[in-house]
Design an enzyme around this catalytic site. Sequence first.
Site, PDB file in Angstrom:
ATOM      1  N   GLU A 212       4.067 -19.228  34.343  1.00 26.48           N
ATOM      2  CA  GLU A 212       5.249 -18.644  34.992  1.00 26.48           C
ATOM      3  C   GLU A 212       6.537 -19.197  34.392  1.00 26.48           C
ATOM      4  OE1 GLU A 212       2.297 -19.312  36.787  1.00 26.48           O
ATOM      5  OE2 GLU A 212       2.230 -17.159  36.463  1.00 26.48           O
ATOM      6  N   ASN A 296      -2.385 -15.534  32.768  1.00 30.73           N
ATOM      7  CA  ASN A 296      -1.656 -14.273  32.770  1.00 30.73           C
ATOM      8  C   ASN A 296      -0.635 -14.243  31.639  1.00 30.73           C
ATOM      9  OD1 ASN A 296      -0.294 -16.415  34.500  1.00 30.73           O
ATOM     10  ND2 ASN A 296       1.371 -14.984  34.171  1.00 30.73           N
ATOM     11  N   ASP A 338      -0.908 -10.661  37.590  1.00 30.02           N
ATOM     12  CA  ASP A 338      -1.149 -12.106  37.525  1.00 30.02           C
ATOM     13  C   ASP A 338      -2.632 -12.457  37.590  1.00 30.02           C
ATOM     14  OD1 ASP A 338      -0.491 -14.806  37.252  1.00 30.02           O
ATOM     15  OD2 ASP A 338      -0.484 -15.122  39.414  1.00 30.02           O
TER      16      ASP A 338
END
Lengths: 617, 178
Positions: A212, A296, A338
């Site tokens: 992220e 991801n 994700d």
Amino acid sequence: MRKTISTKHALALMAMAIWSCGRGSTPGREAKNGSAPVTSAAASGIGAPADGTWPMQAGDYANTRYSPLSQINTSNATQLQMAWSFSTGYTHGHEGAPLVVGTTMYIVTPFPNVAYALDLTKSQPTLKWKFEPHPDPIAIGKACCDIVNRGWALADGKLIYNLLDDHTIAVDAASGKEVWRTEMAKVSDGPTMTMAPFVVNGKVFVGNSGGEMGVQGWLAALDVGSGKELWRAYSTGPDSMVKIGANYRPFYSWLRGDNVAAKSWPGDTWKHGAGAVWGWISYDPNLNLIYYGTSNPGPWNQDQRQGDNLFTSSVLARDPNSGDLHWAYSFTPHDQWDYDGVNEDILVDLPINGQTRKVLVHFNRNGFAYTIDRATGQVLVAQPFGYENWASRIDLTTGRPVVNPSMTTHPNEWTFNVCPPDIGVKDQQPAAYSPRTHLFYVPTQHMCMDYRAEPVSYIAGTPYWNTNVKRHPAPGGYRGELISWDAATGKKVWGITDQLPVYSGVLATAGDVVFYGTVEGFFRAVDARSGKLLWEQKLGSGIIGAPMSYLDASGKQYVAILAGVGGAAGVAADLPGYPAEGGTLYAFALPPIPGHNPNDSAAAAQSATGARAHTKP
Amino acid sequence: MRSTMMPRPILMLTFLACACNEGKRRSAGTEAAAELPPAMVLAEVPLGDIAGPKEDILRGEIHNPYEGDKAAVTEGESYFHRMNCVACHGYGARGGMGPNLRDQAWRYGGTPVEIYKSIYEGRPKGMPAWGAMLPPETIWKLVAYINSLGGATAPGEVLADVEGWASQSPKGRRNDDH
């Protein structure tokens, strides 16, 4: 050499080598000279060593989390009692399994990543040493999903683990003194390190977290003796960075082509495309391949990265010596929900359509359980193992998911009721396999989400993320389930549902007992064949660690687990039943338990008057 | 109480000059250049309490130049997303990788100038320093947005903030203390 040593013999040798380095006055010497070929041979077996040690996170290279110990079995597990406990002194998510070699147990806490060695020769184990690495607190704010540590490794007389601030560290297992510390990345740029290092033949493999944070994912090999980096292979980018060469032979055509891990991205978006390596690694000594998964792609707004985004949400098979990629497979090409691919790859041999195949079994975030030929990367079985609606099936001729168009996500728009949610039907919490039942025991989530990603700019040290997610239970109302799974046919056998996600690791034993914990804090023993609950005990906090089993010096079997809620189980933090934080190691055994003196008449008399003094064990 | 105060004349003069202009600026909305508290005044605001007989008055005196300015709040919210604050502090600043910014628990103080300084200087447990990247106007707009969420401390309530927030907080525990 490898083939001539019997598995049993090799297991004993490996255990001896690790045992002596863990306790000897010259730690590591024996292991250094002798461990490489021995551990390789040992790992071709399934399960932890028969001598009652637990030398690596999953017990073995195959990642089965199977204990060959059977004193605790389906008929006596109802009598389990707490034998001893140890407070880590910290809160936040306590992941990972305690390791035991010789008569010492090793654990590592979440940030600030303090390590403890506990002396198991005492009936109530005592502290041998405590090591405080003092990692940089900047790391706290860069870790997406709590400040966890997923596990630690023992090799060459050293305890090796990752600090949240991007250092891999080796501590002398006997003395608790730092041996080396290698900076692997700059934490101020965003990456952290949470995964469990994995050791093969004198090399320790580590990878980054930060799917992220706009990182470019990598796996690196360090020399166990010196901490020196030997190679680093990225998940995305040109062939030279990904270590694609002549040995690269993926099964499916869409995974081939020049610089496929750069060209499956617009422009140079692969540079911040994630594919972080924050999960588990396994090893097949016969094929001499290590297997691991990638996170991801980033950012979560799929519109910014048209293409397959290789090799994110993928499994990769590499040569541990050179790092060369042998094959790869993306579970979720161009992921938009994700669905990381970092979950453990469990290496077993299974009969499939009448033929024994060397397979890798992987329970993906995306809700499909994959049984893959681990030599070639061909998907043999792919079936949903929980509730999902983003894909109707995995096409076995192309290996690609058939995506449900209504679940496609778009920037600044809500997509409602996508199942599973970002944390998947299963996250990193590791499953177990029993060679006795031929079943996999899988901790799962039963949830869905509403998803809205925003366009986002990359700013170093900040998230490359900006996605609003609202999670809710999938149909049925419950949020978690432990299931057992037949990976040869792709079928669920039984399940035990829970109100909260089931986010602990699982242990299967030769006593046909399966151990796992709940986020609420119940530690459970269930019958591996029927799924019947045999025993449970509420612990001081929720359980997201991984259970393991060991023998003490007298040969008595224990099962140990860390309790301390947090990690991605925090998605349930506002729900009823979510417990307070904590951080305690618990060990359970069958009575009589050494150090407990229920029949000591003096002690009993004193406790009856409420004035019990400390009795010496 | 005020008798123990040791005035810092130069600083205060500079500061008062700026405060006097505030009214003019406000009527012009965010389009006109705001009269901002000078950097040297901001630098004087301590992170802790002051040792010795001095009184810390600055935290209680420095107002956000965009106080009450709705356009600045909207702009601040947009920066909160564009600068990726939202992914660390959560949607609606409810907490995540970084702390909740809408409750009344402040690690580094909840008056406008303290919030400004947290953003400008960064904080040790992973809060980036934005002073090099964002102009002061933008940071004050971010402060205006955070202030609009209801948890911040009004400049005049510094003492209440220091002495009483814990017992008075209606919002209970922080769910994000890491």
